[in-house]
Design a protein around this motif. Sequence first.
Motif, PDB file in Angstrom:
ATOM      1  N   GLY A   1       0.743  -1.249  -0.198  1.00 28.89           N
ATOM      2  CA  GLY A   1      -0.074   0.005   0.002  1.00 28.89           C
ATOM      3  C   GLY A   1       0.786   1.156   0.030  1.00 28.89           C
ATOM      4  N   ILE A   2       1.976   1.161   0.655  1.00 25.02           N
ATOM      5  CA  ILE A   2       2.876   2.358   0.545  1.00 25.02           C
ATOM      6  C   ILE A   2       3.344   2.655  -0.796  1.00 25.02           C
ATOM      7  CG2 ILE A   2       5.123   3.335   1.544  1.00 25.02           C
ATOM      8  CD1 ILE A   2       4.550   1.359   4.148  1.00 25.02           C
ATOM      9  N   PHE A   3       3.923   1.665  -1.346  1.00 29.28           N
ATOM     10  CA  PHE A   3       4.380   1.961  -2.514  1.00 29.28           C
ATOM     11  C   PHE A   3       3.457   1.861  -3.849  1.00 29.28           C
ATOM     12  CE2 PHE A   3       8.267   0.555  -0.509  1.00 29.28           C
ATOM     13  CZ  PHE A   3       9.249   1.420  -0.961  1.00 29.28           C
ATOM     14  N   SER A   4       2.056   1.348  -3.541  1.00 24.26           N
ATOM     15  CA  SER A   4       1.227   1.655  -4.674  1.00 24.26           C
ATOM     16  C   SER A   4       0.732   3.121  -5.069  1.00 24.26           C
ATOM     17  CB  SER A   4       0.010   0.587  -4.620  1.00 24.26           C
ATOM     18  OG  SER A   4      -0.771   1.098  -3.437  1.00 24.26           O
ATOM     19  N   ARG A   5       0.686   3.825  -3.806  1.00 21.91           N
ATOM     20  CA  ARG A   5       0.170   5.131  -4.189  1.00 21.91           C
ATOM     21  C   ARG A   5       1.470   6.188  -3.667  1.00 21.91           C
ATOM     22  NH1 ARG A   5      -5.576   5.695  -1.542  1.00 21.91           N
ATOM     23  NH2 ARG A   5      -4.502   4.440  -0.126  1.00 21.91           N
ATOM     24  N   GLY A   6       2.715   5.826  -3.857  1.00 22.66           N
ATOM     25  CA  GLY A   6       3.654   6.662  -3.358  1.00 22.66           C
ATOM     26  C   GLY A   6       4.405   7.592  -4.261  1.00 22.66           C
ATOM     27  N   ASP A   7       5.456   8.242  -3.760  1.00 20.01           N
ATOM     28  CA  ASP A   7       6.026   8.988  -4.733  1.00 20.01           C
ATOM     29  C   ASP A   7       7.657   8.657  -4.562  1.00 20.01           C
ATOM     30  OD1 ASP A   7       7.038  10.457  -2.480  1.00 20.01           O
ATOM     31  OD2 ASP A   7       5.149  11.603  -2.137  1.00 20.01           O
ATOM     32  N   ARG A   8       8.243   9.771  -5.265  1.00 25.80           N
ATOM     33  CA  ARG A   8       9.752   9.565  -5.400  1.00 25.80           C
ATOM     34  C   ARG A   8      10.486   9.765  -4.101  1.00 25.80           C
ATOM     35  NH1 ARG A   8      11.612  12.888 -10.758  1.00 25.80           N
ATOM     36  NH2 ARG A   8       9.844  12.132 -12.315  1.00 25.80           N
ATOM     37  N   ARG A   9       9.877  10.250  -3.145  1.00 20.91           N
ATOM     38  CA  ARG A   9      10.590  10.473  -1.814  1.00 20.91           C
ATOM     39  C   ARG A   9      10.956   9.150  -1.121  1.00 20.91           C
ATOM     40  NH1 ARG A   9       6.443  14.853   0.493  1.00 20.91           N
ATOM     41  NH2 ARG A   9       5.012  13.608  -0.376  1.00 20.91           N
ATOM     42  N   LEU A  10      10.031   8.082  -1.594  1.00 21.63           N
ATOM     43  CA  LEU A  10      10.260   6.511  -1.040  1.00 21.63           C
ATOM     44  C   LEU A  10      11.808   5.878  -1.539  1.00 21.63           C
ATOM     45  CD1 LEU A  10       6.827   5.314  -1.351  1.00 21.63           C
ATOM     46  CD2 LEU A  10       7.833   5.687   0.805  1.00 21.63           C
TER      47      LEU A  10
ATOM     48  N   ASP B   1       6.851   9.166   6.687  1.00 18.97           N
ATOM     49  CA  ASP B   1       5.854   8.522   7.768  1.00 18.97           C
ATOM     50  C   ASP B   1       4.945   7.692   7.091  1.00 18.97           C
ATOM     51  OD1 ASP B   1       3.645   7.955   9.377  1.00 18.97           O
ATOM     52  OD2 ASP B   1       2.990   9.799   9.642  1.00 18.97           O
ATOM     53  N   PRO B   2       4.937   6.316   6.856  1.00 18.73           N
ATOM     54  CA  PRO B   2       4.226   5.566   6.005  1.00 18.73           C
ATOM     55  C   PRO B   2       2.422   6.059   6.059  1.00 18.73           C
ATOM     56  CG  PRO B   2       5.702   4.170   7.307  1.00 18.73           C
ATOM     57  CD  PRO B   2       5.662   5.459   8.014  1.00 18.73           C
ATOM     58  N   GLU B   3       2.140   6.377   7.251  1.00 16.59           N
ATOM     59  CA  GLU B   3       0.813   6.658   7.340  1.00 16.59           C
ATOM     60  C   GLU B   3       0.073   7.782   6.284  1.00 16.59           C
ATOM     61  OE1 GLU B   3      -0.591   7.379  11.409  1.00 16.59           O
ATOM     62  OE2 GLU B   3       0.344   5.524  12.188  1.00 16.59           O
ATOM     63  N   PHE B   4       0.998   8.533   5.914  1.00 15.88           N
ATOM     64  CA  PHE B   4       0.958   9.481   5.103  1.00 15.88           C
ATOM     65  C   PHE B   4       0.387   8.988   3.796  1.00 15.88           C
ATOM     66  CE2 PHE B   4       2.370  12.210   1.383  1.00 15.88           C
ATOM     67  CZ  PHE B   4       1.670  13.374   1.682  1.00 15.88           C
ATOM     68  N   TYR B   5       1.013   7.958   3.395  1.00 16.73           N
ATOM     69  CA  TYR B   5       0.729   7.278   2.176  1.00 16.73           C
ATOM     70  C   TYR B   5      -0.507   6.073   2.375  1.00 16.73           C
ATOM     71  CZ  TYR B   5       5.195   8.937   0.920  1.00 16.73           C
ATOM     72  OH  TYR B   5       6.127   9.788   0.572  1.00 16.73           O
ATOM     73  N   LEU B   6      -0.796   5.683   3.494  1.00 20.26           N
ATOM     74  CA  LEU B   6      -1.755   4.620   3.576  1.00 20.26           C
ATOM     75  C   LEU B   6      -2.926   4.970   4.259  1.00 20.26           C
ATOM     76  CD1 LEU B   6       0.766   2.092   5.371  1.00 20.26           C
ATOM     77  CD2 LEU B   6      -0.498   1.637   3.203  1.00 20.26           C
ATOM     78  N   TYR B   7      -3.104   5.913   5.177  1.00 21.56           N
ATOM     79  CA  TYR B   7      -4.383   5.977   5.804  1.00 21.56           C
ATOM     80  C   TYR B   7      -5.126   7.173   5.820  1.00 21.56           C
ATOM     81  CZ  TYR B   7      -1.905   2.154   8.324  1.00 21.56           C
ATOM     82  OH  TYR B   7      -1.250   0.883   8.519  1.00 21.56           O
ATOM     83  N   ARG B   8      -4.840   8.053   5.010  1.00 23.98           N
ATOM     84  CA  ARG B   8      -5.324   9.291   4.587  1.00 23.98           C
ATOM     85  C   ARG B   8      -6.412   9.477   3.700  1.00 23.98           C
ATOM     86  NH1 ARG B   8      -3.226  13.311   1.319  1.00 23.98           N
ATOM     87  NH2 ARG B   8      -1.336  12.677   0.229  1.00 23.98           N
ATOM     88  N   SER B   9      -7.495   9.746   3.460  1.00 19.92           N
ATOM     89  CA  SER B   9      -8.013  10.256   2.332  1.00 19.92           C
ATOM     90  C   SER B   9      -7.648  11.362   1.497  1.00 19.92           C
ATOM     91  CB  SER B   9      -9.762  10.563   2.754  1.00 19.92           C
ATOM     92  OG  SER B   9     -10.372   9.644   3.424  1.00 19.92           O
ATOM     93  N   ARG B  10      -7.559  11.247   0.307  1.00 21.53           N
ATOM     94  CA  ARG B  10      -7.073  12.192  -0.605  1.00 21.53           C
ATOM     95  C   ARG B  10      -8.048  13.117  -1.231  1.00 21.53           C
ATOM     96  NH1 ARG B  10      -3.864   8.008   0.298  1.00 21.53           N
ATOM     97  NH2 ARG B  10      -1.832   7.996  -0.292  1.00 21.53           N
ATOM     98  N   PRO B  11      -8.258  14.225  -1.066  1.00 27.18           N
ATOM     99  CA  PRO B  11      -8.973  15.257  -1.773  1.00 27.18           C
ATOM    100  C   PRO B  11      -9.154  14.972  -3.344  1.00 27.18           C
ATOM    101  CG  PRO B  11      -7.533  16.546  -0.298  1.00 27.18           C
ATOM    102  CD  PRO B  11      -6.845  15.048  -0.224  1.00 27.18           C
TER     103      PRO B  11
END
Length: 835
Positions: free
Chosen positions: A497-506, A542-552
Amino acid sequence: MSILEQNWFSQIRRPSRYMGNEINSIRKNLADIDVSIVLAFPDVYEVGMSHQGLKILYNILNSHDWLAAERAYSPWTDMEKELKSRGIPLFTLESHEPLSGFDIIGFSLQHELSFTNVLSMLDLANIPFLSADRDHTFPLIIAGGPACFNPEPVADLFDAIVIGDGEETALEICKIIREAKLNNTNKDEILYELAKVRGIYVPRFFKVHYSSKGAISLIEPLITDYEVVEKAIITDIDQYPFPADQVVPFTPLIHDRLAIEIARGCTRGCRFCQAGMIYRPVRERIPDSVIRTVEKALRLTGFEEMSLQSLSSGDYTCIAPLLKELMDRHADSKTAVSLPSLRIDSMDPAWFDQIKRVRKTGFTLAPEAGNDRLRKIINKSLTDEDILNIAREVYGAGWNLMKLYFMVGLPGEEDKDLQDITALARKIAGHANGRGKNAKLNVSLSTFVPKAHTPFMWIPQIDIEESKRRIQMIRDALKGSRVRVKWNQSELSWLEGIFSRGDRRLTPALIEAWTRGARFDAWGDHFRMDIWKTAFESTGLDPEFYLYRSRPMDEVLPWDHIRSGVTTGYLKKEWKRSLEGKITPDCREKCIECGVCDHKDVDPILCKDWAPPSRMEKPSSDYLHADIKKYRITFSKTDHARHLSHLELARVFIRALKRAGLNIVFSKGYHPMPKISFTSALPVGTESIHETVDIELYETMPITRAKEKIARQLPYGVSVIHMEDICRERKKPNLVESHFHITMNGLKIDRNDLELFINSDCFPIIKKTKKAEQEIDARSLVKSIDLIPPYSLDLVIRHVPGPALKPIDIIKGVFRLSDHNIEGLKILKTKQVMG
């Protein structure tokens, strides 16, 4: 000396993974071609060789005289350790040349949990990880595959990334490199040329800006006319016939069968399914071309089973007549067929009779959710009643095992929905009662991971503890039933889940985790969550930034510049329909305006109103009325073939007999097996010039011709010495003893140890297995052992009832040798005595 000649190689797990030289593999002289490319798969051989995309590219690229495509797979951890400690760079299977010497290395990224293996392969090839650190002296590092539809977490690793279908794009890349080599073009100019090709993403030509809150504020194009990357689409996949001369592996694969792509894309529109979005539109192969490919491929490979592959095989328009035609042609030769991707609402019980004509190849179905309400949210229109009706038909048709896939964590899921999964599973298992104790139901659970380019890409993923609670709830409710529950580790879904919607900072976190030992993250027994947590913490993420928030819905997403063809407007509309529990119809029935088709060049291709033409000649089954003949083949197993295990050798012979066009006799029953029997099982790493195998055939041809046909189909290192008719043999003789010649290659041994052994009445040696240790008397097994000066031994082993020892175990025990000491030993079986 080649590593295949070194004794340590036979001690690693499944050395056949790294041998190469398989039937139908293509080896060209690299000095004579213009461009060389490595098709690299960041997982083990048996996983990568099951992937149909690499089979297509391998065939297309090697069809050009000026181009050589070779293969490389991620070595297992034991092989990685040996390569590192011995300073051996990662090599290809065809030429065994180092990867660093090729012009292009193309990685196939099938999922996000393979990313650390990309780093392992680059490291073993002595190639820097980051594109910015590689100049023109290194190969061009590219990637493709479904995980590239959000390429950002690994964008800085690659020089270029292919988005979409690769048949035309891969060849175009090779043409650009060919031209660049002729003109001494520098790397920047090459990348500019690549950026002009549809479907090619060059990450360095985009700059990502972030807001103070961490979200992306802007994806800035750095060159003109390159604001977005449109995916590459092959409008008609029959323009590229599926390869018939597929490489035949020695190692058993995850999907070890003849794979034939019958369609690409899916029209169902399941809202959780990324593949269903990114592979649009559906494009079916013409049934006639499928039949021709199957006919040729079975002749060229000798596979015992064919698999008709697509995202939803049951939706193939002509699946019923195609299935019947294929079974009419191949059932007599005991070639089975499987449909690996079936939707319950497209299944026809009439198929069951066709599939089981040879053997029941298994039924796997994916309800995904436990009730109608939740299935409407994810756009699966099937009902509980549909599922129960199909289960009743499957068990009624004679199957003893069904497999069902469900997800936990789908949007809108409540505990009541989990209870409905267990209730549905129990009802389905109830239909198995009439099949007796052997009838089973397997339920597999996984945690839903929201993916890019789907209607659910804006929503949060459930956390690990909640995932575990939901899975455990289902497990507890099904205890004591005939339902067996399996599940994917929640921790793996966390990382995915972290990498599926992650960005270059990963990327720095990825490299940090790899440095700390992360490997084979998709393999549960190798996954180390502690490593990943430390890696994220040390890189300030913070992995939670990529996983657990609703995106506008107006947030700039990492993949916004990557266009799958499905518009963001359509995905937003589908998200709204999911909230309302509304079903969107199959686009086979009506265009739903998702944005992929332009209705000029790009449209669905469906093969309607097809019937098998009578002019297509069918294989004769007259041989079934011929007499059954029994033969004994004497053969040698030397050189590279010594690394084959006994089971691998058996498969080599079965497939060689089928390729030779010989008609094998099969056993009767629900799971017919070829009648082939080896006299003994030779240990991996041991050569032999005297092995025997008995076979039964429906044949009338002269024995000399049969011998020649078999010999031509065996791989390098396996040679037919003699073939005899044994029809008059009343009873198969037993193996009495085996003779071995052992070359010590300079290793000095103590003659006193030999005398001590010879003069002993009992000489216990500990035999270690995976399960336990066992003490075996070696002296009673050894008929004779003689020292042949200066550094050789002749050993004769008796074959008696009870546990046995390998020659290498006896030599180690007699002369008190360590594993390091025996690396130079060469063991040759010279004779076997029957009685």
